[in-house]
Design a protein around this motif. Structure first.
Motif, PDB file in Angstrom:
ATOM      1  N   ASP A  29      -7.185   0.349  10.716  1.00 50.60           N
ATOM      2  CA  ASP A  29      -7.487   0.321   9.284  1.00 50.60           C
ATOM      3  C   ASP A  29      -7.472   1.731   8.727  1.00 50.60           C
ATOM      4  O   ASP A  29      -7.871   2.693   9.399  1.00 50.60           O
ATOM      5  CB  ASP A  29      -8.870  -0.277   9.029  1.00 50.60           C
ATOM      6  CG  ASP A  29      -8.902  -1.780   9.164  1.00 50.60           C
ATOM      7  OD1 ASP A  29      -7.826  -2.392   9.288  1.00 50.60           O
ATOM      8  OD2 ASP A  29     -10.008  -2.354   9.143  1.00 50.60           O
ATOM      9  N   VAL A  30      -7.033   1.850   7.499  1.00 50.78           N
ATOM     10  CA  VAL A  30      -7.209   3.075   6.720  1.00 50.78           C
ATOM     11  C   VAL A  30      -8.061   2.692   5.515  1.00 50.78           C
ATOM     12  O   VAL A  30      -7.697   1.778   4.762  1.00 50.78           O
ATOM     13  CB  VAL A  30      -5.866   3.667   6.261  1.00 50.78           C
ATOM     14  CG1 VAL A  30      -6.098   4.909   5.401  1.00 50.78           C
ATOM     15  CG2 VAL A  30      -4.997   4.021   7.471  1.00 50.78           C
ATOM     16  N   VAL A  31      -9.204   3.361   5.353  1.00 51.14           N
ATOM     17  CA  VAL A  31     -10.145   2.989   4.291  1.00 51.14           C
ATOM     18  C   VAL A  31     -10.445   4.191   3.405  1.00 51.14           C
ATOM     19  O   VAL A  31     -10.442   5.335   3.865  1.00 51.14           O
ATOM     20  CB  VAL A  31     -11.460   2.431   4.878  1.00 51.14           C
ATOM     21  CG1 VAL A  31     -11.208   1.112   5.590  1.00 51.14           C
ATOM     22  CG2 VAL A  31     -12.124   3.426   5.825  1.00 51.14           C
ATOM     23  N   MET A  46      -5.736  -9.829   0.938  1.00 52.39           N
ATOM     24  CA  MET A  46      -4.491 -10.538   0.717  1.00 52.39           C
ATOM     25  C   MET A  46      -3.362  -9.786   1.409  1.00 52.39           C
ATOM     26  O   MET A  46      -3.457  -8.578   1.658  1.00 52.39           O
ATOM     27  CB  MET A  46      -4.189 -10.708  -0.776  1.00 52.39           C
ATOM     28  CG  MET A  46      -3.944  -9.442  -1.542  1.00 52.39           C
ATOM     29  SD  MET A  46      -3.630  -9.759  -3.298  1.00 52.39           S
ATOM     30  CE  MET A  46      -2.185 -10.837  -3.202  1.00 52.39           C
ATOM     31  N   ASP A  47      -2.295 -10.500   1.745  1.00 53.92           N
ATOM     32  CA  ASP A  47      -1.162  -9.911   2.449  1.00 53.92           C
ATOM     33  C   ASP A  47      -0.095  -9.460   1.454  1.00 53.92           C
ATOM     34  O   ASP A  47       0.290 -10.212   0.554  1.00 53.92           O
ATOM     35  CB  ASP A  47      -0.547 -10.921   3.423  1.00 53.92           C
ATOM     36  CG  ASP A  47      -1.471 -11.222   4.587  1.00 53.92           C
ATOM     37  OD1 ASP A  47      -2.324 -10.368   4.894  1.00 53.92           O
ATOM     38  OD2 ASP A  47      -1.345 -12.310   5.186  1.00 53.92           O
ATOM     39  N   ILE A  48       0.360  -8.229   1.636  1.00 51.85           N
ATOM     40  CA  ILE A  48       1.477  -7.700   0.866  1.00 51.85           C
ATOM     41  C   ILE A  48       2.727  -7.837   1.725  1.00 51.85           C
ATOM     42  O   ILE A  48       2.839  -7.205   2.777  1.00 51.85           O
ATOM     43  CB  ILE A  48       1.257  -6.230   0.486  1.00 51.85           C
ATOM     44  CG1 ILE A  48      -0.040  -6.069  -0.306  1.00 51.85           C
ATOM     45  CG2 ILE A  48       2.446  -5.706  -0.306  1.00 51.85           C
ATOM     46  CD1 ILE A  48      -0.077  -6.839  -1.609  1.00 51.85           C
ATOM     47  N   LYS A  49       3.662  -8.681   1.307  1.00 53.45           N
ATOM     48  CA  LYS A  49       4.850  -8.940   2.098  1.00 53.45           C
ATOM     49  C   LYS A  49       5.821  -7.781   2.003  1.00 53.45           C
ATOM     50  O   LYS A  49       6.222  -7.363   0.909  1.00 53.45           O
ATOM     51  CB  LYS A  49       5.527 -10.226   1.615  1.00 53.45           C
ATOM     52  CG  LYS A  49       6.699 -10.669   2.477  1.00 53.45           C
ATOM     53  CD  LYS A  49       7.243 -12.013   2.012  1.00 53.45           C
ATOM     54  CE  LYS A  49       8.408 -12.459   2.872  1.00 53.45           C
ATOM     55  NZ  LYS A  49       8.952 -13.762   2.436  1.00 53.45           N
ATOM     56  N   VAL A  50       6.209  -7.229   3.164  1.00 50.85           N
ATOM     57  CA  VAL A  50       7.166  -6.129   3.221  1.00 50.85           C
ATOM     58  C   VAL A  50       8.557  -6.663   3.553  1.00 50.85           C
ATOM     59  O   VAL A  50       9.532  -6.333   2.886  1.00 50.85           O
ATOM     60  CB  VAL A  50       6.731  -5.082   4.260  1.00 50.85           C
ATOM     61  CG1 VAL A  50       7.740  -3.939   4.326  1.00 50.85           C
ATOM     62  CG2 VAL A  50       5.346  -4.543   3.925  1.00 50.85           C
ATOM     63  N   ILE A  93       1.497  -6.443   5.201  1.00 55.06           N
ATOM     64  CA  ILE A  93       0.362  -5.540   5.364  1.00 55.06           C
ATOM     65  C   ILE A  93      -0.845  -6.131   4.644  1.00 55.06           C
ATOM     66  O   ILE A  93      -0.804  -6.333   3.429  1.00 55.06           O
ATOM     67  CB  ILE A  93       0.675  -4.142   4.804  1.00 55.06           C
ATOM     68  CG1 ILE A  93       1.858  -3.519   5.549  1.00 55.06           C
ATOM     69  CG2 ILE A  93      -0.554  -3.236   4.899  1.00 55.06           C
ATOM     70  CD1 ILE A  93       2.274  -2.174   4.998  1.00 55.06           C
ATOM     71  N   PRO A  94      -1.922  -6.431   5.366  1.00 57.16           N
ATOM     72  CA  PRO A  94      -3.146  -6.905   4.710  1.00 57.16           C
ATOM     73  C   PRO A  94      -3.808  -5.774   3.912  1.00 57.16           C
ATOM     74  O   PRO A  94      -4.065  -4.693   4.447  1.00 57.16           O
ATOM     75  CB  PRO A  94      -4.033  -7.349   5.877  1.00 57.16           C
ATOM     76  CG  PRO A  94      -3.103  -7.506   7.046  1.00 57.16           C
ATOM     77  CD  PRO A  94      -2.025  -6.484   6.834  1.00 57.16           C
ATOM     78  N   GLY A 127      -8.714  -0.569   1.241  1.00 58.34           N
ATOM     79  CA  GLY A 127      -8.116  -0.246   2.524  1.00 58.34           C
ATOM     80  C   GLY A 127      -6.967  -1.146   2.865  1.00 58.34           C
ATOM     81  O   GLY A 127      -6.677  -2.128   2.175  1.00 58.34           O
ATOM     82  N   PHE A 128      -6.270  -0.805   3.952  1.00 54.45           N
ATOM     83  CA  PHE A 128      -5.199  -1.667   4.456  1.00 54.45           C
ATOM     84  C   PHE A 128      -5.199  -1.603   5.967  1.00 54.45           C
ATOM     85  O   PHE A 128      -5.742  -0.678   6.593  1.00 54.45           O
ATOM     86  CB  PHE A 128      -3.839  -1.265   3.884  1.00 54.45           C
ATOM     87  CG  PHE A 128      -3.387   0.129   4.230  1.00 54.45           C
ATOM     88  CD1 PHE A 128      -2.649   0.394   5.379  1.00 54.45           C
ATOM     89  CD2 PHE A 128      -3.698   1.202   3.390  1.00 54.45           C
ATOM     90  CE1 PHE A 128      -2.237   1.682   5.686  1.00 54.45           C
ATOM     91  CE2 PHE A 128      -3.293   2.483   3.700  1.00 54.45           C
ATOM     92  CZ  PHE A 128      -2.550   2.715   4.857  1.00 54.45           C
ATOM     93  N   THR A 129      -4.589  -2.634   6.583  1.00 53.87           N
ATOM     94  CA  THR A 129      -4.555  -2.772   8.032  1.00 53.87           C
ATOM     95  C   THR A 129      -3.129  -2.704   8.527  1.00 53.87           C
ATOM     96  O   THR A 129      -2.241  -3.360   7.974  1.00 53.87           O
ATOM     97  CB  THR A 129      -5.187  -4.118   8.468  1.00 53.87           C
ATOM     98  OG1 THR A 129      -6.533  -4.176   8.002  1.00 53.87           O
ATOM     99  CG2 THR A 129      -5.172  -4.267   9.980  1.00 53.87           C
TER     100      THR A 129
END
Length: 226
Positions: free
Chosen positions: A22-24, A191-195, A201-202, A221-223
């Motif tokens: 995770d980056v927060v 929520m998921d960001i579709k790449v 990327i959640p 943040g994102f995972t």
């Protein structure tokens, strides 16, 4: 402090491996502010309910932020889970911040036991520090600092939500309480960001309030996971 579920690889012998990070924007833990922008990697293995997980947090913008390395041994059967965590921090009773110093009165390690149950619609956890660099109670003795947390997951449209309420039952300077106190009221959305068709990327946002300290925090943040 904690374990984030990530990508899991399944082998034929049913050993599971978890690797993610995770980056927060802020490191907020149980209603406490432990640092600004942080990288928080997770690596774990599990087999038939038994798991060993390594988790860390490292500040990316402020050298004074908490540096942390945790090891958790856990076991889950049905909805019941138990575990023991060895927390290590770069600050504590040892001014040199040595990882392999376990002196009872000079270590930066903290040991915590937990037990909990997942009812499906909600889960309940109890955590208690039992050794290491714990806080003190009002009498100046080891507090055996404890924390109780209830979480309720739910979904609205395509967004996953989690509501959390946490409290400290006894006085301890580890959590900054003088008795029973609610220290964590949080609402998190993911929520998921579709790449691509096979990779997303959640992204998560979280609002946290600490009624005891009268502080409030907003985290983004994102995972990253396989």
């Amino acid at each position: 402090m904690g374990v984030v579920l990530g990508g899991t690889a399944h082998a034929q012998d049913e050993i599971e491996t978890t690797i993610c990070g995770d980056v927060v924007s802020s490191y907020i833990w149980r209603g406490q502010d432990l640092g600004s922008v942080s990288l928080q990697p997770t690596f774990g293995v599990g087999y038939k309910g038994l798991s060993l997980t390594a988790w860390g947090s490292y500040g990316l913008t402020n050298p004074a932020d908490t540096k942390e390395f945790d090891l958790t041994l856990g076991y889950t059967i049905g909805g019941l889970n138990i575990g023991v965590t060895d927390y290590w921090f770069n600050t504590g009773l040892d001014p040199d911040g040595r990882y392999f110093k376990y002196d009872a009165h000079g270590t930066n390690h903290l040991f915590e036991a937990n037990i909990g149950y997942d009812f499906g619609f909600a889960s309940l956890q109890w955590f208690t520090n039992f050794a290491g660099n714990d806080g003190l109670n009002k009498d100046g003795n080891r507090a055996y600092s404890s924390y109780i947390e209830a979480t309720v997951p739910f979904r609205l449209s395509t967004v996953k939500w989690t509501a959390t309420a946490g409290a400290v039952p006894f006085a301890t300077d580890f959590y900054g309480t003088t008795g029973f106190a609610v220290t964590n009221l949080s609402l998190r959305a993911t929520m998921d960001i579709k790449v691509t068709d096979s990779f997303s990327i959640p992204i998560f946002g979280q609002v946290t309030g600490n009624p005891c300290s009268q502080k409030a925090y907003l985290v983004l943040g994102f995972t990253l996971q396989p």
